[in-house]
Scaffold this active site. Structure first.
Site, PDB file in Angstrom:
ATOM      1  N   GLU A 141      15.850  11.225  17.232  1.00  0.00           N
ATOM      2  CA  GLU A 141      14.953  10.149  17.607  1.00  0.00           C
ATOM      3  C   GLU A 141      15.155   9.205  16.602  1.00  0.00           C
ATOM      4  OE1 GLU A 141      11.050  11.845  18.723  1.00  0.00           O
ATOM      5  OE2 GLU A 141      12.093  13.090  20.289  1.00  0.00           O
TER       6      GLU A 141
HETATM    7  C1  HEM Z   1       6.673  13.038  22.812  1.00  0.00           C
HETATM    8  C2  HEM Z   1       4.492   9.501  20.300  1.00  0.00           C
HETATM    9  C3  HEM Z   1       8.651   8.051  18.886  1.00  0.00           C
HETATM   10  C4  HEM Z   1      10.521  10.311  22.499  1.00  0.00           C
HETATM   11  C5  HEM Z   1       5.435  11.909  22.509  1.00  0.00           C
HETATM   12  C6  HEM Z   1       4.311  12.123  22.712  1.00  0.00           C
HETATM   13  C7  HEM Z   1       3.529  11.490  21.745  1.00  0.00           C
HETATM   14  C8  HEM Z   1       4.652  10.626  21.167  1.00  0.00           C
HETATM   15  C9  HEM Z   1       2.220  11.127  21.939  1.00  0.00           C
HETATM   16  C10 HEM Z   1       3.588  13.601  23.296  1.00  0.00           C
HETATM   17  C11 HEM Z   1       3.028  12.936  24.862  1.00  0.00           C
HETATM   18  C12 HEM Z   1       2.849  14.081  25.659  1.00  0.00           C
HETATM   19  O1  HEM Z   1       3.085  15.212  25.195  1.00  0.00           O
HETATM   20  O2  HEM Z   1       2.229  13.885  26.509  1.00  0.00           O
HETATM   21  C13 HEM Z   1       5.352   8.940  19.576  1.00  0.00           C
HETATM   22  C14 HEM Z   1       5.068   8.209  18.344  1.00  0.00           C
HETATM   23  C15 HEM Z   1       6.100   7.624  17.976  1.00  0.00           C
HETATM   24  C16 HEM Z   1       7.436   8.341  18.946  1.00  0.00           C
HETATM   25  C17 HEM Z   1       3.850   7.694  17.894  1.00  0.00           C
HETATM   26  C18 HEM Z   1       6.696   7.038  16.763  1.00  0.00           C
HETATM   27  C19 HEM Z   1       6.287   7.405  15.455  1.00  0.00           C
HETATM   28  C20 HEM Z   1       9.605   8.606  19.776  1.00  0.00           C
HETATM   29  C21 HEM Z   1      10.814   7.975  19.801  1.00  0.00           C
HETATM   30  C22 HEM Z   1      11.500   8.658  20.884  1.00  0.00           C
HETATM   31  C23 HEM Z   1      10.509   9.789  21.375  1.00  0.00           C
HETATM   32  C24 HEM Z   1      11.622   7.090  18.878  1.00  0.00           C
HETATM   33  C25 HEM Z   1      12.981   8.472  21.463  1.00  0.00           C
HETATM   34  C26 HEM Z   1      14.213   8.458  20.650  1.00  0.00           C
HETATM   35  C27 HEM Z   1       9.753  11.408  22.905  1.00  0.00           C
HETATM   36  C28 HEM Z   1      10.317  12.622  23.690  1.00  0.00           C
HETATM   37  C29 HEM Z   1       9.036  13.292  23.688  1.00  0.00           C
HETATM   38  C30 HEM Z   1       8.017  12.696  23.161  1.00  0.00           C
HETATM   39  C31 HEM Z   1      11.522  12.895  24.365  1.00  0.00           C
HETATM   40  C32 HEM Z   1       8.849  14.688  24.551  1.00  0.00           C
HETATM   41  C33 HEM Z   1       9.337  15.787  23.550  1.00  0.00           C
HETATM   42  C34 HEM Z   1       9.133  17.356  23.953  1.00  0.00           C
HETATM   43  O3  HEM Z   1       8.236  17.559  24.681  1.00  0.00           O
HETATM   44  O4  HEM Z   1       9.626  18.137  23.318  1.00  0.00           O
HETATM   45  N1  HEM Z   1       5.933  11.134  21.681  1.00  0.00           N
HETATM   46  N2  HEM Z   1       6.485   9.178  19.868  1.00  0.00           N
HETATM   47  N3  HEM Z   1       9.417   9.433  20.805  1.00  0.00           N
HETATM   48  N4  HEM Z   1       8.613  11.499  22.505  1.00  0.00           N
HETATM   49 FE1  HEM Z   1       7.482  10.048  21.284  1.00  0.00          FE
END
Ligand code: HEM
Ligand code: HEM
Length: 349
Positions: A141
């Site tokens: 990420e």
């Molecule tokens: C999951 C916030 C950066 C990709 C999540 C979730 C949140 C979140 C709240 C959980 C949502 C849920 O479960 O309903 C953030 C914040 C970020 C960030 C605050 C910055 C600090 C990123 C970036 C990427 C990304 C840069 C892509 C390169 C994902 C993915 C998931 C996820 C793929 C699911 C992962 C899993 O379930 O294993 N993010 N995110 N996020 N985010 Fe982010």
């Protein structure tokens, strides 16, 4: 006088339109059932007041959400994968992160994420603050480190000042934990109230006949067993394929879901039931992001989770209902970020 007249007119109208009378009875019963199963999304203002969140913390969180220098490359932000302009997700199968690497899972929306019982498809983070530390450090990420983040933020005087305002009284407020708390505060404002479904819950006739049928099917076929509450899901964990496992393209063998968190055999291929608010905006679907069409996702749920091949009309009606879950999208102003200084670490490829 006016009320009596209105009542007389509507009685005469309903007598002349028995189908309409039936529909209103169904609608009333359905509303009562639905009010027991689902709750509306509050406004950001309500959350801010109830939880007493300071404006400075929210504003700092907004800067950080759009801050590319949190990432090693200085080009990836939270908004890259959770764009607030596109339903809080990235609308690609699995997210692309540092060095153009594709991650293993589809990006869930950040909109209304505050109402989920736990974060991620496997629920491995308890809350938004715990969650926010993950992507910053994940190699696929943002590929950064807490040290890189703190050094970067401390090198920019406007950030130092902003952290002092957002975390008053703290001696050394620019910390990785406080970065996460500020982002959490901002994310709590990313909510989508007043969907047509919420208007219906509040007593308005906001749904069309097919949407009402879809809601009725959603409840009576059993979707609600896993998708209920404020977020219409996001509360519990269930095997994907309770009755019949979907194909390996949709449920890739390498991702065993909650098993990686609990290491218990019963948790193999167990995932959090997706929150379905704004689902019409967040294709492609499932943790693998392999299904682009919402109708197809609904049909798959029918066979995999209920052991029931929904017919075409049922799939269309349920899908029509799901589309009423789209709420008012938060209007987020893109922040003008303070410039780097000589001390700011340079981007790493
Ligand atoms: C999951 C916030 C950066 C990709 C999540 C979730 C949140 C979140 C709240 C959980 C949502 C849920 O479960 O309903 C953030 C914040 C970020 C960030 C605050 C910055 C600090 C990123 C970036 C990427 C990304 C840069 C892509 C390169 C994902 C993915 C998931 C996820 C793929 C699911 C992962 C899993 O379930 O294993 N993010 N995110 N996020 N985010 Fe982010
Ligand atoms: C995911 C709808 C029944 C558990 C989903 C998604 C949709 C959906 C649209 C995709 C969410 C996304 O990609 O963001 C429905 C409908 C149902 C139904 C219309 C009734 C016909 C159920 C039942 C269960 C369940 C009964 C539990 C036994 C899950 C799980 C996921 C999910 C675990 C995540 C799957 C994954 O890992 O990708 N549901 N659902 N669903 N649903 Fe359902």
């Amino acid at each position: 006088m006016y009320n009596r007249l209105a009542l007389a007119i509507s009685c005469a109208f309903l007598a002349a339109n028995p189908a309409m009378a039936d529909q209103q009875v169904v609608e009333k019963d359905l509303r009562a059932t639905a009010q027991n199963l689902f709750q509306p999304i509050p406004t950001a203002e309500q959350i801010i007041t109830e939880q007493n969140i300071s404006n400075d913390k929210i504003e700092l969180g907004r800067w950080l959400f759009f801050e590319p220098r949190l990432s090693a490359s200085h080009i990836i932000t939270c908004n890259t994968c959770h764009s607030v302009g596109t339903g809080g997700a990235d609308n690609i199968p699995t997210s692309i992160g540092h060095g153009w690497q594709a991650g293993p899972r589809n990006s869930p929306t950040v909109l209304n994420a505050v109402f989920n019982a736990a974060q991620f498809w496997d629920g491995r983070a308890a809350d938004l603050a715990a969650q926010a530390k993950g992507p910053v450090q994940a190699s696929v990420e943002m590929n950064s480190t807490p040290e890189h983040v703190v050094t970067t933020l401390k090198s920019i005087p406007e950030y130092v000042e902003f952290f002092q305002k957002a975390f008053p009284g703290e001696k050394d407020p620019v910390t990785f934990d406080n970065m996460a708390y500020a982002i959490e505060a901002f994310e709590k404002t990313l909510v989508t109230p007043n969907s047509r479904f919420d208007q219906f819950l509040a007593g308005q006739s906001a749904l069309e006949q097919q949407e009402l049928q879809g809601l009725d099917l959603f409840i009576n076929k059993g979707c609600v067993a896993c998708h209920a509450g404020q977020n219409v899901g996001g509360q519990g964990y269930f095997p994907f394929g309770v009755i019949e496992k979907p194909g390996a393209n949709i449920l890739p063998e390498g991702d065993k879901g909650r098993f990686a968190v609990t290491e218990t055999a019963v948790d193999e291929y167990v995932f959090r039931a997706g929150p379905l608010r704004n689902i019409a905006l967040t294709a492609p679907y499932f943790h693998s992001g392999q299904v682009w069409d919402l109708e197809q996702a609904v049909a798959i749920m029918g066979t995999s989770q209920l052991g029931h091949d929904l017919n075409d009309g049922e799939v269309k009606a349920i899908t029509a209902f799901l589309k009423t879950l789209t709420g008012e999208q938060p209007k987020v102003e893109y922040p003008i970020l303070p410039p780097s200084t000589r001390d700011t670490p340079l981007p790493k490829p």
